[in-house]
Design an enzyme around this catalytic site. Sequence first.
Site, PDB file in Angstrom:
ATOM      1  N   ASP A  12      39.670  63.198  51.787  1.00 25.69           N
ATOM      2  CA  ASP A  12      38.091  63.138  51.815  1.00 25.69           C
ATOM      3  C   ASP A  12      37.087  63.793  53.629  1.00 25.69           C
ATOM      4  O   ASP A  12      36.814  63.503  53.901  1.00 25.69           O
ATOM      5  CB  ASP A  12      37.313  61.313  52.448  1.00 25.69           C
ATOM      6  CG  ASP A  12      37.505  60.758  51.555  1.00 25.69           C
ATOM      7  OD1 ASP A  12      37.617  61.114  50.637  1.00 25.69           O
ATOM      8  OD2 ASP A  12      39.513  59.455  51.347  1.00 25.69           O
ATOM      9  N   LYS A  15      34.978  68.120  51.404  1.00 24.86           N
ATOM     10  CA  LYS A  15      35.381  69.611  50.742  1.00 24.86           C
ATOM     11  C   LYS A  15      33.755  69.392  49.883  1.00 24.86           C
ATOM     12  O   LYS A  15      33.343  70.122  49.608  1.00 24.86           O
ATOM     13  CB  LYS A  15      36.428  69.115  49.296  1.00 24.86           C
ATOM     14  CG  LYS A  15      37.463  69.394  50.548  1.00 24.86           C
ATOM     15  CD  LYS A  15      38.359  69.737  49.452  1.00 24.86           C
ATOM     16  CE  LYS A  15      39.707  68.640  48.699  1.00 24.86           C
ATOM     17  NZ  LYS A  15      38.525  67.215  48.552  1.00 24.86           N
ATOM     18  N   GLY A  39      36.397  64.203  42.900  1.00 24.49           N
ATOM     19  CA  GLY A  39      35.400  64.927  42.634  1.00 24.49           C
ATOM     20  C   GLY A  39      34.703  64.883  44.140  1.00 24.49           C
ATOM     21  O   GLY A  39      35.124  65.188  45.419  1.00 24.49           O
ATOM     22  N   HIS A  40      33.389  65.861  44.058  1.00 19.64           N
ATOM     23  CA  HIS A  40      32.737  65.670  44.560  1.00 19.64           C
ATOM     24  C   HIS A  40      31.602  65.000  44.808  1.00 19.64           C
ATOM     25  O   HIS A  40      30.479  65.285  43.576  1.00 19.64           O
ATOM     26  CB  HIS A  40      32.674  67.292  44.534  1.00 19.64           C
ATOM     27  CG  HIS A  40      34.273  67.777  45.200  1.00 19.64           C
ATOM     28  ND1 HIS A  40      34.524  69.384  44.652  1.00 19.64           N
ATOM     29  CD2 HIS A  40      34.798  67.432  46.148  1.00 19.64           C
ATOM     30  CE1 HIS A  40      35.686  69.301  44.342  1.00 19.64           C
ATOM     31  NE2 HIS A  40      35.375  68.781  46.193  1.00 19.64           N
ATOM     32  N   GLN A 224      41.473  66.373  45.967  1.00 21.86           N
ATOM     33  CA  GLN A 224      41.834  64.836  46.633  1.00 21.86           C
ATOM     34  C   GLN A 224      42.754  66.245  48.346  1.00 21.86           C
ATOM     35  O   GLN A 224      41.626  67.144  48.529  1.00 21.86           O
ATOM     36  CB  GLN A 224      44.014  65.159  46.176  1.00 21.86           C
ATOM     37  CG  GLN A 224      43.273  63.461  45.282  1.00 21.86           C
ATOM     38  CD  GLN A 224      43.213  63.644  44.071  1.00 21.86           C
ATOM     39  OE1 GLN A 224      44.100  65.556  43.444  1.00 21.86           O
ATOM     40  NE2 GLN A 224      43.247  63.288  43.277  1.00 21.86           N
TER      41      GLN A 224
END
Length: 256
Positions: A12, A15, A39-40, A224
């Site tokens: 977290d 990214k 995910g993003h 991750q």
Amino acid sequence: MNTILVGAQWGDEGKGKIIDVLTAEADVVVRTQGGNNAGHTVYIGKQKFVLHLVPSGILRKGKLCVIGNGVVVDPKVLLSEIDRLKERGYLKDDSQLKIGLLANVILPYHILLDKAREERLGDRKIGTTARGIGPCYEDKIARTGIRLCDLVRPNAFAEKLRASLELKNYLSKNYYGAGEVPFQATYEEYLAYGERLKVHLIDTSHFINDEIQRGAKVLFEGAQGTLLDIDHGTYPFVTSSNTTAGGACTGSGVSP
């Protein structure tokens, strides 16, 4: 120049924001490991996009995106993401998204067992997202996994699914006291997913290496972070894949 982006902590670290910045200079964006447990979240103006499997480079015009062989894919989730992108005016050309033929498939019994295992562990639970990621990677390592290429080969898929369900349903019912996954409904549902995904399925390792040879800039997008790496993280409270730079190489099929 090719770039691997790795989270230095537990995933977290922001990214998504850095990936979005770096995609401006990249030609190809590659997701290399993990599943829809990661995910993003990216904002374009006031529009919010949450992507769990499709690389966020898909939001930039002209960028090629790849889901590599190292990713475990829930076809239902992936197709939902694709549909939402198309509804919002993105991914107009299916060739913009390439998906590895050899990526392993998350099936309903993976999710069922993931949830049942966590419940049975009680206070000792790992804290998984209960999306079937770990059990799917377990089958991959045990060499009993079902891959995306199997979903477009009806006979091979039927044979592998029957063999898997014999064991998974026994385990689910007799050890965990959970339900069973039916063969026919699952077979038909996932064959239909395969038919829809077929247009995206290619040998992604070959494709990425060809792109590098021709001088394309490739961005490898990890899920991750380092401390969740299966080998180097805070074991056992880790994910089921290699989240470090080495995982980008094996998950994409590109040598260091």
